[in-house]
Design a protein around this motif. Structure first.
Motif, PDB file in Angstrom:
ATOM      1  N   PHE A  88      23.526 -50.598 -22.828  1.00 11.85           N
ATOM      2  CA  PHE A  88      23.884 -50.738 -21.413  1.00 11.85           C
ATOM      3  C   PHE A  88      25.008 -49.775 -21.048  1.00 11.85           C
ATOM      4  O   PHE A  88      24.948 -49.078 -20.042  1.00 11.85           O
ATOM      5  N   TYR A  89      26.027 -49.701 -21.917  1.00 14.53           N
ATOM      6  CA  TYR A  89      27.172 -48.829 -21.647  1.00 14.53           C
ATOM      7  C   TYR A  89      26.719 -47.380 -21.488  1.00 14.53           C
ATOM      8  O   TYR A  89      27.101 -46.692 -20.549  1.00 14.53           O
ATOM      9  N   ARG A  90      25.861 -46.935 -22.421  1.00 15.82           N
ATOM     10  CA  ARG A  90      25.402 -45.550 -22.349  1.00 15.82           C
ATOM     11  C   ARG A  90      24.533 -45.301 -21.128  1.00 15.82           C
ATOM     12  O   ARG A  90      24.652 -44.276 -20.462  1.00 15.82           O
ATOM     13  N   SER A  91      23.655 -46.256 -20.806  1.00 17.25           N
ATOM     14  CA  SER A  91      22.792 -46.028 -19.650  1.00 17.25           C
ATOM     15  C   SER A  91      23.584 -46.066 -18.344  1.00 17.25           C
ATOM     16  O   SER A  91      23.343 -45.280 -17.453  1.00 17.25           O
ATOM     17  N   PHE A  92      24.526 -46.988 -18.257  1.00 17.85           N
ATOM     18  CA  PHE A  92      25.227 -47.143 -16.976  1.00 17.85           C
ATOM     19  C   PHE A  92      26.294 -46.079 -16.776  1.00 17.85           C
ATOM     20  O   PHE A  92      26.344 -45.424 -15.747  1.00 17.85           O
TER      21      PHE A  92
END
Lengths: 446, 305
Positions: free
Chosen positions: B257-261
């Motif tokens: 999630f961190y990388r995508s967001f």
């Protein structure tokens, strides 16, 4: 009962206001900007008296002391009306934090620019000002500016500050002790590594793969340009005339995989700070480096150090080095003090800044056309390769990391796993090529 | 609703001829309801809504979600992360519960003459430490260069995830211990004595009397752990970084999630894909909670003591 009811209305109204304020940040931003606009006018009107505050956003928290003690005082001496604060965040969090600050309207006036797409995205989103006509931009070559211009090359949005050069830093005392010379060809390089390993007092290469990026940046991008012939290969990938499965890329990974034998035991779990410490404490003989390490190493290492460039295949080959455009400075268009910010940017483009920055941060080489003399011998060694070799930048940075899967992230993973010997060089390049073909049209034909 | 109607009855009984809106109920509910709505419900619903839009703001329906399913661009990352997440939870479930129970039993037995409070505090203390500190300390302990083991436990794809899970178990084992401890000290002594008089041995007493009384608590602890584990992010991020190496073997939904967001290095962040991953996390957690509620909580017997 009536009294209670009134009190309740007041209470609920208050809560609603609080809730509205917290959820409606976009309104806040407009307000701040509007108020800021007004402030600019007043500042300009009272230009002589008022002191203007500028805040610099940066990921270079290692450089805090240099900015505070050297660079900012020099600027403030010339511009007594402008007060500058350097406000860095941790490198790994910088992009995310900056993004949310810009969107929330709380970012500083000056923005340190990552190269290529990270900054281009900010510019496209209106978070970096167009500074094409800024006084001082004429001091930079096209190549220097290439990392901070729009794809069509018409608009520029950051003043280039510095590039970093890859190579190897070695423990000169250890080299003398073991009796080896600086290698220039790849065979000599591995002969030196063998000699160090046979001696047994030092780890030959101070590097680990835990953080992954060293494997890609200090490994792949360091020795690679000699294989893919610098700009020729980099442009070839962008235009689709070369593929990542081509022999030169497989060879780069094959050589990289050989490093594993010379790295410390358990290198799979050795992180970046570990390998830095291992080298500066005198535990390893060679450190695959970027020039940005020079400052820290000078401070921490108690032995003599030298540097050598990535070895070429056979003696007499043209050498290629990664001279990577790394850092620049742009302006937040929402800044209330745009005039002061422009003054600062023009100063950043000046020879004074170029010389001061390059010398206080040995290893970050000025990108300007001003000739800068380096006082640090190690930095001078790195810089001298610009005259001997062809320069290029990291091949994954321009355009090729725009899609999903992201080439740069994949390079990190593949470089680390190739060294860890869990993936073969051939399989590694196949992963990279398939990832690129998934979204990049010039690589999709055949 | 019951409280509202009771109040109405009271109001009706005391004075009023006609029904009046019970204002004080609204007043008492308002602060929590408003704050909770503004800071929890609204953001949650809005992120669900965001997952239906593209980054440019156009409505795309479930197209983003399709990227997570086989054939989509994020599919392999997502299923890898989900799998790792379940392994992460499995380690907690299998290791944390027995160890927590064992510690709690040791603390309630009369084996320790003195210092029960000290042991309890010591075992619980890692729980209140910052995850960053725990991660950093363990990283040093396990470092092949400076640490106590030469095997790169955090650097091999086969050992990295189990090692991280056990680090987390080490940190949080105090919580199940405290919960179990609370139940154990609440079991009346006469129950145990009666069993002993009937000739039951320690083993039998544990399985026939103590364990059934612990079961409801075991369920609660497991579901709390499940939610916390599926939402985990900080430990992996502080030890392995956002790329959750080696080779994404420790990548969980939080880091994905961190990388995508937010994006990572040269990867640009995407609000839409971030929201989509967040929605998927929400659904997975919701499924787990439903299984707990209908598959466990309704069936397990709770005894009034």
């Amino acid at each position: 009962m009536k009294r209670t009811f009134k009190w309740m209305i007041g209470f609920v109204a208050l809560l609603l206001v609080v809730a509205a304020c917290s959820s409606d940040s976009s309104d806040d931003t407009t307000e701040t900007t509007a108020a800021g606009g007004g402030e600019t006018e007043t500042t300009q009107a009272a230009a002589s008296g008022e002191v203007v505050d500028l805040v610099i956003e940066s990921w270079r928290n290692d450089d805090l002391a240099i900015w505070e003690d050297t660079i900012i005082p020099a600027f403030e001496a010339d511009n007594p009306n402008i007060h500058v604060t350097f406000a860095p965040t941790a490198p790994a969090e910088y992009n995310a934090i900056l993004q949310s600050k810009l969107e929330g309207g709380t970012a500083g006036d000056l923005i340190t620019c990552r190269p290529f797409d990270a900054s281009l995205d900010l510019y496209d989103a209106g978070h970096l000002a167009d500074i094409t006509d800024l006084a001082g931009m004429e001091n930079f070559s096209e190549v220097a500016q290439s990392a901070w211009i729009t794809d069509d090359g018409t608009q520029k949005f950051c003043v280039p500050m510095a590039s970093v050069i890859h190579g190897f830093i070695y423990n000169a005392d250890a080299f003398t002790e073991i009796g080896v010379d600086v290698p220039t060809t790849e065979d000599e390089f591995f002969a030196v590594l063998d000699a160090i390993k046979a001696d047994g007092n030092y780890d030959a290469l101070a590097m680990g793969t835990a953080d992954q990026w060293e494997a890609a940046t200090m490994g792949f991008q360091n020795i690679g340009p000699n294989y893919w012939l610098g700009e020729t290969g980099r442009i070839g990938l962008i235009e689709g005339t070369e593929k990542l499965t081509d022999q030169q890329y497989v060879d780069t990974f094959t050589t990289l995989a050989k490093w594993a034998d010379y790295m410390p035991d358990g290198f799979e779990a050795i992180a970046y700070p570990d390998s830095q410490a291992l080298f500066t404490l005198g535990g390893a003989a060679i450190y695959p480096a970027g020039s940005w390490e020079i400052g820290l190493f000078n401070e921490q290492a108690e032995f003599a150090m030298g540097a050598f460039k990535p070895p070429v295949k056979t003696d007499g080959d043209t050498c290629y080095i990664s001279d990577h455009t790394d850092i620049a400075l742009g302006m937040n268009p929402a800044s209330a003090n745009s005039e002061a910010a422009q003054t600062f940017l023009t100063w950043v483009a000046s020879p004074t800044f170029a010389s001061m920055y390059a010398n206080s941060l040995p290893g970050f080489f000025s990108l300007s056309n001003h000739s800068v003399t380096m006082e640090d011998p190690l930095a001078q060694e790195f810089l001298s390769w610009r005259d001997e070799c062809e320069s290029t930048i990291r091949n994954s940075y321009q355009i090729l990391s725009r899609g999903e899967p992201n080439l740069e992230n994949e390079l990190w993973a593949v470089s680390a796993t190739v060294i860890n010997d869990t993936v073969t060089p051939e399989a590694g390049t196949t992963i990279l090529q398939e990832g690129l073909e998934a979204w990049y049209p010039p690589q999709q034909n055949g | 609703m019951t409280s509202a109607s009771t109040t109405t009855d009271v109001v009706r009984g005391i004075s009023a001829r006609r029904w009046r809106f019970p204002r004080h109920v609204a007043v008492f509910l308002a602060p929590a309801l408003l704050v909770y709505t503004a800071f929890m419900v609204y953001p949650l619903l809005d992120s669900l809504r965001l997952s239906l839009y593209s980054d440019e703001g156009a409505f795309v329906g479930l197209a983003n979600l399709r990227e997570l399913l086989p054939g989509g661009s994020l599919s392999s990352s997502f299923w890898n992360a989900l799998g790792n997440n379940l392994v992460f939870f499995a380690f907690h479930f299998i290791v944390q519960n027995p160890v927590g129970l064992l510690l709690a039993v040791l603390l309630t037995q009369h084996l320790l003459k003195r210092g029960k409070g000290t042991y309890r505090t010591l075992i619980f203390s890692p729980t209140v430490l910052s995850v960053v500190i725990v991660g950093f300390i363990w990283q040093l302990i396990l470092s092949p260069l400076w640490g106590v083991v030469s095997t790169p436990l955090l650097g091999l794809t086969s050992t990295a995830l189990p090692t991280l899970s056990l680090m987390s178990v080490w940190q949080f084992v105090g919580i199940p211990m405290m919960f179990f401890y609370a139940v154990l000290v609440g079991i009346p002594e006469d129950l145990i004595e009666a069993a002993r008089v009937d000739g039951a041995n320690g083993w039998k007493i544990f399985w026939k009397i103590i364990f059934p009384l612990l079961l409801p608590m075991l369920g609660i602890i497991s579901i709390i752990t499940y939610i916390a584990n599926l939402n985990a992010f900080d430990l992996i991020y502080s030890v392995q970084g956002a790329l959750a190496g080696p080779e994404f073997s420790t990548d969980i939904m939080g880091t994905l999630f961190y990388r995508s967001f937010f994006g990572f290095q040269l990867q640009s962040g995407s609000t839409a894909m971030g929201a989509t991953v967040a929605t998927a996390m929400f659904v997975v957690i919701l499924l787990g909670v439903l299984v707990y509620l209908f598959g466990w909580a309704k069936r397990v017997e709770t005894y009034e003591l």
